[in-house]
Design an enzyme around this catalytic site. Structure first.
Site, short mmCIF file in Angstrom:
data_model
loop_
_atom_site.label_atom_id
_atom_site.label_comp_id
_atom_site.label_asym_id
_atom_site.label_seq_id
_atom_site.Cartn_x
_atom_site.Cartn_y
_atom_site.Cartn_z
N TYR A 191 -0.25 -9.92 0.24
CA TYR A 191 0.75 -9.32 1.14
C TYR A 191 0.71 -9.96 2.52
CZ TYR A 191 -3.23 -6.37 2.67
OH TYR A 191 -4.43 -5.91 3.13
N ARG B 180 -2.50 -12.22 3.15
CA ARG B 180 -3.85 -11.89 2.66
C ARG B 180 -3.98 -12.30 1.20
NH1 ARG B 180 -7.42 -8.57 4.02
NH2 ARG B 180 -8.61 -10.36 3.39
N HIS C 39 -6.90 -8.68 -2.90
CA HIS C 39 -8.25 -8.14 -2.68
C HIS C 39 -8.28 -6.65 -2.96
CE1 HIS C 39 -6.04 -7.58 1.09
NE2 HIS C 39 -6.75 -6.47 1.21
N HIS D 118 -10.48 -3.33 -1.52
CA HIS D 118 -11.45 -2.84 -0.54
C HIS D 118 -12.49 -1.97 -1.25
CE1 HIS D 118 -8.98 -3.99 3.01
NE2 HIS D 118 -7.98 -3.81 2.17
N TYR E 97 0.84 -1.20 0.00
CA TYR E 97 0.00 0.00 0.00
C TYR E 97 0.88 1.25 0.00
CZ TYR E 97 -4.21 -2.64 1.18
OH TYR E 97 -5.27 -3.51 1.15
#
Ligand SMILES: [Fe+2]
Length: 244
Positions: A153, A163, A166, A168, A114
């Site tokens: 990640y 994870r 995905h 959000h 991120y």
């Protein structure tokens, strides 16, 4: 549960419907460690909806620009990774389109990082990718984003915790109190059985509704693969939403 309340002039204001708590993950899910520290420790008290809660603040539609839905054109160069189209319909519990509603997305880059100071995962940042976008649904409740397929990640929840890839999603609704947040996954991800966040949605059928479908009709020749993700805000077919 519907709630009625009255404003100062005595006008009746119809509240919005409460969440169906059986579809969504519990507030406290032992395998998802941080829920232990933030879940309510006492039974919830449902308060009557107030005028300001139901009617405002209203998001200014003029602020949303068409290019906000293309996460690959926000910088001078193109981001690295697999370009994808993500599109679907926003529907209510009766299958009717939810029109003119703000949808926001945020995600990691192709390497699984991120663009946020809290994310110190040793994967490269991409100077051409911020990972945030938004759009309004059209008259059929449709939305469409162009972006990059995010990477998996690590997240430190437990030993070797990763994870699944995905995106959000936030669905704003008519007022801030009606905002719903969920995550969209990609079909066939081998990390699904090992992800406590996904597994905190207990019913396999409910989990399926968080997984997008590969879609030829959205796939653009020589340019991008397409994934379809419909979001249903209420009812038996509701998309599971998270507690923020
Ligand atoms: Fe994430």
């Amino acid at each position: 549960m519907e709630t009625d309340t009255k404003n100062r002039l005595g006008t009746r204001i119809l509240g919005y419907r409460r969440d169906d708590l059986t579809v969504h993950p519990p507030y406290d899910f032992a395998d998802y460690r941080s829920t232990q520290h933030r879940h309510p420790a006492r039974p919830l008290v449902l308060l009557p909806h107030t005028l300001s809660e139901i009617t405002g603040p209203v998001f200014g539609h003029n602020d949303v620009q068409p290019e906000d839905s293309d996460l690959t054109i926000q910088h001078p160069g193109e981001p690295l990774g697999e370009r994808i189209v993500v599109s679907g319909c926003l529907l209510d519990g009766d299958g009717c389109p939810v029109r003119n509603s703000l949808i926001e997305i945020w995600q990691a880059n192709a390497a699984g990082r991120y663009a946020h100071h809290v994310d110190q995962h040793p994967a490269p940042l991409d100077p051409n990718f911020t990972g945030a976008g938004r759009c309004l649904t059209d008259d059929e409740g449709r939305y469409r984003f162009v972006t990059i397929k995010p990477g998996a990640y690590p997240w430190g929840n437990h030993h070797n915790a990763w994870r699944p890839a995905h995106i959000h999603f936030s669905v704003f609704g008519p007022a801030f109190a009606t905002r719903l947040v969920t995550q969209m996954y990609f079909p066939g991800d081998p990390l699904f059985p090992f992800d406590p966040i996904m597994q905190s949605v207990r019913d396999p059928g409910d989990r399926e509704r968080m997984i997008s479908a590969f879609d030829w009709s959205l796939t653009t020749p020589e340019w991008a693969l397409g994934y379809r993700f419909d979001i249903v805000v209420r009812g038996r077919e509701a998309t599971p939403f998270e507690h923020e």
